[in-house]
Every structure is written in C-alpha cells, then in structure tokens.
Design a protein around this motif. Structure first.
Motif, PDB file in Angstrom:
ATOM      1  N   GLY A  41      32.777  27.573  36.490  1.00 10.55           N
ATOM      2  CA  GLY A  41      33.962  27.433  35.534  1.00 10.55           C
ATOM      3  C   GLY A  41      34.765  28.712  35.220  1.00 10.55           C
ATOM      4  O   GLY A  41      35.876  28.664  35.002  1.00 10.55           O
ATOM      5  N   LEU A  42      34.068  29.748  35.505  1.00  8.06           N
ATOM      6  CA  LEU A  42      34.792  31.027  35.493  1.00  8.06           C
ATOM      7  C   LEU A  42      35.604  31.276  36.598  1.00  8.06           C
ATOM      8  O   LEU A  42      36.837  31.620  36.716  1.00  8.06           O
ATOM      9  CB  LEU A  42      33.852  32.313  35.122  1.00  8.06           C
ATOM     10  CG  LEU A  42      33.169  32.406  33.860  1.00  8.06           C
ATOM     11  CD1 LEU A  42      32.125  33.228  33.889  1.00  8.06           C
ATOM     12  CD2 LEU A  42      34.015  32.584  32.652  1.00  8.06           C
ATOM     13  N   ALA A  43      34.969  30.961  37.941  1.00 11.09           N
ATOM     14  CA  ALA A  43      35.760  31.111  38.970  1.00 11.09           C
ATOM     15  C   ALA A  43      36.811  30.026  39.320  1.00 11.09           C
ATOM     16  O   ALA A  43      37.879  30.536  39.873  1.00 11.09           O
ATOM     17  CB  ALA A  43      34.987  31.179  40.263  1.00 11.09           C
ATOM     18  N   GLU A  44      36.692  28.965  38.952  1.00 11.14           N
ATOM     19  CA  GLU A  44      37.662  27.821  39.031  1.00 11.14           C
ATOM     20  C   GLU A  44      37.935  27.233  37.788  1.00 11.14           C
ATOM     21  O   GLU A  44      37.504  25.931  37.403  1.00 11.14           O
ATOM     22  CB  GLU A  44      37.238  26.735  40.111  1.00 11.14           C
ATOM     23  CG  GLU A  44      36.784  27.453  41.411  1.00 11.14           C
ATOM     24  CD  GLU A  44      38.012  27.645  42.342  1.00 11.14           C
ATOM     25  OE1 GLU A  44      39.063  27.408  41.919  1.00 11.14           O
ATOM     26  OE2 GLU A  44      37.810  28.729  42.989  1.00 11.14           O
ATOM     27  N   PRO A  45      38.517  27.670  36.738  1.00 12.83           N
ATOM     28  CA  PRO A  45      38.814  27.062  35.443  1.00 12.83           C
ATOM     29  C   PRO A  45      39.314  25.905  35.270  1.00 12.83           C
ATOM     30  O   PRO A  45      39.277  25.177  34.302  1.00 12.83           O
ATOM     31  CB  PRO A  45      39.449  28.313  34.654  1.00 12.83           C
ATOM     32  CG  PRO A  45      40.045  29.183  35.615  1.00 12.83           C
ATOM     33  CD  PRO A  45      39.378  28.980  36.880  1.00 12.83           C
ATOM     34  N   HIS A  46      40.248  25.455  36.383  1.00 13.45           N
ATOM     35  CA  HIS A  46      40.796  24.281  36.128  1.00 13.45           C
ATOM     36  C   HIS A  46      40.350  23.074  36.961  1.00 13.45           C
ATOM     37  O   HIS A  46      40.791  21.802  36.956  1.00 13.45           O
ATOM     38  CB  HIS A  46      42.363  24.584  36.584  1.00 13.45           C
ATOM     39  CG  HIS A  46      42.998  25.388  35.727  1.00 13.45           C
ATOM     40  ND1 HIS A  46      43.384  25.369  34.450  1.00 13.45           N
ATOM     41  CD2 HIS A  46      43.529  26.813  36.264  1.00 13.45           C
ATOM     42  CE1 HIS A  46      44.102  26.360  34.092  1.00 13.45           C
ATOM     43  NE2 HIS A  46      44.085  27.223  35.325  1.00 13.45           N
ATOM     44  N   ASP A  47      39.285  23.581  37.669  1.00  9.80           N
ATOM     45  CA  ASP A  47      38.416  22.371  38.623  1.00  9.80           C
ATOM     46  C   ASP A  47      37.358  21.937  37.586  1.00  9.80           C
ATOM     47  O   ASP A  47      36.458  22.582  37.074  1.00  9.80           O
ATOM     48  CB  ASP A  47      37.977  22.825  39.618  1.00  9.80           C
ATOM     49  CG  ASP A  47      39.249  23.383  40.763  1.00  9.80           C
ATOM     50  OD1 ASP A  47      40.151  22.714  40.588  1.00  9.80           O
ATOM     51  OD2 ASP A  47      39.059  24.063  41.784  1.00  9.80           O
ATOM     52  N   LEU A  48      36.677  20.368  38.033  1.00  4.50           N
ATOM     53  CA  LEU A  48      35.785  20.094  37.317  1.00  4.50           C
ATOM     54  C   LEU A  48      34.533  20.535  38.339  1.00  4.50           C
ATOM     55  O   LEU A  48      34.590  20.988  39.443  1.00  4.50           O
ATOM     56  CB  LEU A  48      35.604  18.536  37.407  1.00  4.50           C
ATOM     57  CG  LEU A  48      36.613  17.850  36.392  1.00  4.50           C
ATOM     58  CD1 LEU A  48      36.616  16.302  36.604  1.00  4.50           C
ATOM     59  CD2 LEU A  48      36.337  18.102  35.016  1.00  4.50           C
ATOM     60  N   ASP A  76      27.339  16.680  41.472  1.00  2.65           N
ATOM     61  CA  ASP A  76      25.737  16.742  41.323  1.00  2.65           C
ATOM     62  C   ASP A  76      25.221  17.696  40.172  1.00  2.65           C
ATOM     63  O   ASP A  76      24.437  17.486  39.625  1.00  2.65           O
ATOM     64  CB  ASP A  76      25.098  17.173  42.559  1.00  2.65           C
ATOM     65  CG  ASP A  76      25.692  18.311  43.162  1.00  2.65           C
ATOM     66  OD1 ASP A  76      26.864  18.915  42.848  1.00  2.65           O
ATOM     67  OD2 ASP A  76      24.922  19.134  43.841  1.00  2.65           O
ATOM     68  N   TRP A  77      26.217  18.489  39.490  1.00  3.09           N
ATOM     69  CA  TRP A  77      25.918  19.449  38.505  1.00  3.09           C
ATOM     70  C   TRP A  77      26.256  18.253  37.288  1.00  3.09           C
ATOM     71  O   TRP A  77      25.469  18.417  36.551  1.00  3.09           O
ATOM     72  CB  TRP A  77      26.771  20.519  38.329  1.00  3.09           C
ATOM     73  CG  TRP A  77      26.604  21.599  39.473  1.00  3.09           C
ATOM     74  CD1 TRP A  77      25.523  21.774  40.370  1.00  3.09           C
ATOM     75  CD2 TRP A  77      27.316  22.807  39.753  1.00  3.09           C
ATOM     76  NE1 TRP A  77      25.539  22.841  40.829  1.00  3.09           N
ATOM     77  CE2 TRP A  77      26.527  23.468  40.676  1.00  3.09           C
ATOM     78  CE3 TRP A  77      28.520  23.391  39.033  1.00  3.09           C
ATOM     79  CZ2 TRP A  77      27.067  24.863  41.001  1.00  3.09           C
ATOM     80  CZ3 TRP A  77      28.798  24.533  39.414  1.00  3.09           C
ATOM     81  CH2 TRP A  77      28.218  25.409  40.551  1.00  3.09           C
ATOM     82  N   ILE A  78      27.288  17.715  37.276  1.00  4.63           N
ATOM     83  CA  ILE A  78      27.498  16.770  36.397  1.00  4.63           C
ATOM     84  C   ILE A  78      26.260  15.930  35.827  1.00  4.63           C
ATOM     85  O   ILE A  78      25.978  15.480  35.001  1.00  4.63           O
ATOM     86  CB  ILE A  78      29.009  16.243  36.367  1.00  4.63           C
ATOM     87  CG1 ILE A  78      30.148  17.059  36.264  1.00  4.63           C
ATOM     88  CG2 ILE A  78      28.990  14.905  35.327  1.00  4.63           C
ATOM     89  CD1 ILE A  78      31.334  16.573  36.705  1.00  4.63           C
TER      90      ILE A  78
END
Length: 74
Positions: free
Chosen positions: A59-66, A70-72
């Motif tokens: 989330g910090l590295a790619e704030p605009h990507d979901l 597999d994490w979701i």
C-alpha cells in the motif's frame, strides 16, 4: 495488533527454540511430534503477521493499485 503480537512471538520462538528438540539421544517420536505441532503453529502465526506487513508495504509502495488477489482472499 493481536496478530502482529503473535507473529512477533512466533518469530522469536522459531529463531531461538524452533530447531531445539533437546538431546538427540532422548528424542522420541512423541517429543518430536509435539515440537512439530508447535513449530507448525508458530509458522502459521508468523505467516499471518507477514501477510499484514506485506499488505502495508504494498500500500505504501503502490498507493493507487489494489493489493494482489491472493492477499485480498487471505
């Protein structure tokens, strides 16, 4: 926070006691099995905590990507 606390404890247990079953000459099947059960539980707790940290880092590295699917699902 509970998951992260358990993950920290699991990491410490794995690092300090995970490979220790005592003296080889006194290790029997039941003792090895009990240790394996504890090790498996610790690895599970550590993996759950790692998943949370990985999601935060993503989330910090790619704030605009979901996050990856597999994490979701996890």
């Amino acid at each position: 926070m509970s998951t992260l606390h358990k993950a920290r404890q699991a990491r410490n247990w794995i690092a300090h006691e995970g490979a220790s079953i005592g003296a080889i000459w006194s290790a029997d099947r039941d003792r090895i099995f009990q240790h394996t059960v504890k090790l498996r539980a610790a690895v599970t707790d550590l993996a759950l905590g790692d998943n949370i940290i990985s999601q935060w880092c993503q989330g910090l590295a790619e704030p605009h990507d979901l996050p990856p699917t597999d994490w979701i699902n996890g």
